[in-house]
Motif scaffolding. Structure first.
Motif, mmCIF file in Angstrom:
data_model
loop_
_atom_site.group_PDB
_atom_site.id
_atom_site.type_symbol
_atom_site.label_atom_id
_atom_site.label_comp_id
_atom_site.label_asym_id
_atom_site.label_seq_id
_atom_site.Cartn_x
_atom_site.Cartn_y
_atom_site.Cartn_z
ATOM 1 N N SER A 79 4.571 0.544 -13.316
ATOM 2 C CA SER A 79 4.411 1.993 -13.440
ATOM 3 C C SER A 79 5.402 2.620 -14.411
ATOM 4 C CB SER A 79 4.561 2.647 -12.059
ATOM 5 O OG SER A 79 3.526 2.233 -11.195
ATOM 6 N N THR A 129 2.149 1.731 -3.555
ATOM 7 C CA THR A 129 1.072 2.201 -4.420
ATOM 8 C C THR A 129 0.818 3.688 -4.216
ATOM 9 O OG1 THR A 129 0.000 0.033 -4.469
ATOM 10 C CG2 THR A 129 -1.382 1.949 -4.968
ATOM 11 N N LYS A 176 5.638 -3.507 -8.768
ATOM 12 C CA LYS A 176 4.850 -2.275 -8.874
ATOM 13 C C LYS A 176 5.615 -1.178 -9.615
ATOM 14 C CE LYS A 176 1.738 -2.932 -4.920
ATOM 15 N NZ LYS A 176 0.473 -2.717 -5.661
ATOM 16 N N SER A 226 1.523 6.961 -6.825
ATOM 17 C CA SER A 226 0.404 7.812 -7.251
ATOM 18 C C SER A 226 0.857 9.246 -7.527
ATOM 19 C CB SER A 226 -0.703 7.811 -6.192
ATOM 20 O OG SER A 226 -0.312 8.532 -5.027
ATOM 21 N N ARG A 247 0.836 -1.213 0.000
ATOM 22 C CA ARG A 247 0.000 0.000 0.000
ATOM 23 C C ARG A 247 0.867 1.258 0.000
ATOM 24 N NH1 ARG A 247 -3.105 -3.088 3.752
ATOM 25 N NH2 ARG A 247 -2.321 -1.861 5.538
#
Length: 389
Positions: A229, A175, A225, A179, A172
């Motif tokens: 991205s 992530t 991740k 962002s 989390r």
């Protein structure tokens, strides 16, 4: 040519529970004295003005713990001493929440074009447990403020394998960090270092660390991740959009020369490695007296240069370029490491192709074990001598 400059500012408003860098609680008069001593050290070691360098990095501690006036004094001196407007990358470390409008504008006005933010984790409870002063909302405010003043090359630094942290929790954090859509991210596993609060808790059995399997899962989540991205992993712990790799850190990993100024700072110059005095009052006294606040100077011979070339170069995902190695040292890497490389390739930890030698995806998890294979004995240098006869 000495490509880079590292300048250490040791002052912090808060001392983090895991930090073993040279640091001290901020004191305004001591900070003023420190900047005077630092200027004398740099003037003693570097002659003239507007010296060309490729990168400048102001680290800490927390450089932005300085007052606006003190920060202006520091940046004015650096601008006078080095050609900041033609250097490729000029970075300052900072904590979220350390900036107001005036400080952000100051950085931009003095040519700083990159900021490394110590975010660590997107969880207010964990930030408090780490001894951090900022909270998650401060990250958003700081990034917005920096971008307002045109500083868009921002790196977020994260730490994983924190006490009571799970892989899901770290996922989390990654992530939320992604962002922001920033060009650079770093993530390091928590290390328990002596003389820290966490070390004392660990010795008493009061620090709950995730198991190794959980830590490996966190690292796999991180890589996945970042890749999703569009960020390239270019070093074991660093990820960037193309063209935004940290040029300053690449100076270290490429085993190139750099100055190190300030308390506890290390430098790497032709034939030697320098380490400055760590205690801040002792550093100030010596730097003011003669501009040479050295704790020790270590000679770097061929053996040490080769070892560091391998240790540092293999941290990069692109690894060691064989032609570059031969050009730098005058002989092939196989003269010393043919058997070791064959063994590591067989284990699946190392990949050797026509041009490079680099860690495999699995080998990245065992980097320190791989590096041990490239430690040299004195008799190994005899093999080098034979190739040059």
């Amino acid at each position: 040519m000495i490509q880079s400059v590292y300048i250490h500012i040791p002052f912090c408003q808060h001392i983090c529970h895991y930090c073993d860098f040279t640091k001290i609680f901020y004191d305004e008069q001591m900070a003023t004295d420190y900047l005077d001593a630092l200027a004398n050290e740099i003037n003693t070691q570097v002659l003239g003005e507007k010296n060309p360098v490729k990168t400048i990095f102001i680290g800490g501690g927390t450089p932005t713990a300085l007052t606006t006036s003190q920060l202006r004094t520091l940046l004015s001196f650096i601008e006078k001493k080095f050609d900041v407007y033609n250097c490729e990358e000029y970075t300052i470390e900072a904590n979220p929440g350390d900036f107001d409008e005036e400080k952000a504008k100051l950085l931009k006005d003095f040519g700083i074009n990159r900021v490394s933010l110590g975010v660590q984790v997107f969880d207010d409870v964990m930030l408090k447990e780490l001894g951090r002063a900022h909270r998650v909302k401060d990250v958003y405010k700081t990034v917005e403020l920096l971008q307002k003043y045109g500083i868009t090359n921002i790196s977020l630094d994260l730490i994983y394998s924190l006490p009571h942290q799970t892989a899901e929790h770290f996922g989390r954090t990654v992530t939320e960090a992604l962002s922001f859509g920033l060009p650079h991210y770093s993530a390091y596993s928590l290390q328990i270092e002596p003389k820290t609060i966490f070390y004392n808790r660990h010795k008493k059995g009061q620090l709950h660390r995730p198991q190794q399997e959980e830590e490996v899962s966190m690292y796999e989540i991180l890589k996945q991740k970042m890749k999703q991205s569009g960020l390239n992993q270019y070093e074991i712990s660093n990820f960037a959009k193309s063209g935004y790799e940290s040029k300053h850190n690449l100076t270290y990993w490429n085993n190139d020369y750099y100055w190190g100024f300030g308390a506890g700072a290390s430098g790497y110059l032709p034939g030697k490695r320098t380490l400055n005095i760590r205690p801040i009052p002792a550093y100030i006294k010596q730097a003011k007296e003669d501009g040479k606040p050295l704790l020790k100077v270590e000679s770097i011979g061929l053996k040490e240069r080769i070892e560091e070339e391998l240790f540092l170069g293999l941290r990069k995902l692109e690894g060691i370029n064989k032609v570059d190695f031969q050009t730098k040292f005058g002989f092939s890497h196989e003269v010393l490491f043919k058997d070791e490389i064959a063994h590591l390739v067989q284990k699946g930890w190392l990949i050797e192709d026509k041009e490079t030698l680099h860690l495999s995806e699995h080998g990245v998890l065992f980097g320190n074990d791989v590096f041990e294979y490239f430690l040299l004995e004195d008799e190994d240098l005899e093999a080098i001598a034979l190739t040059k006869k």
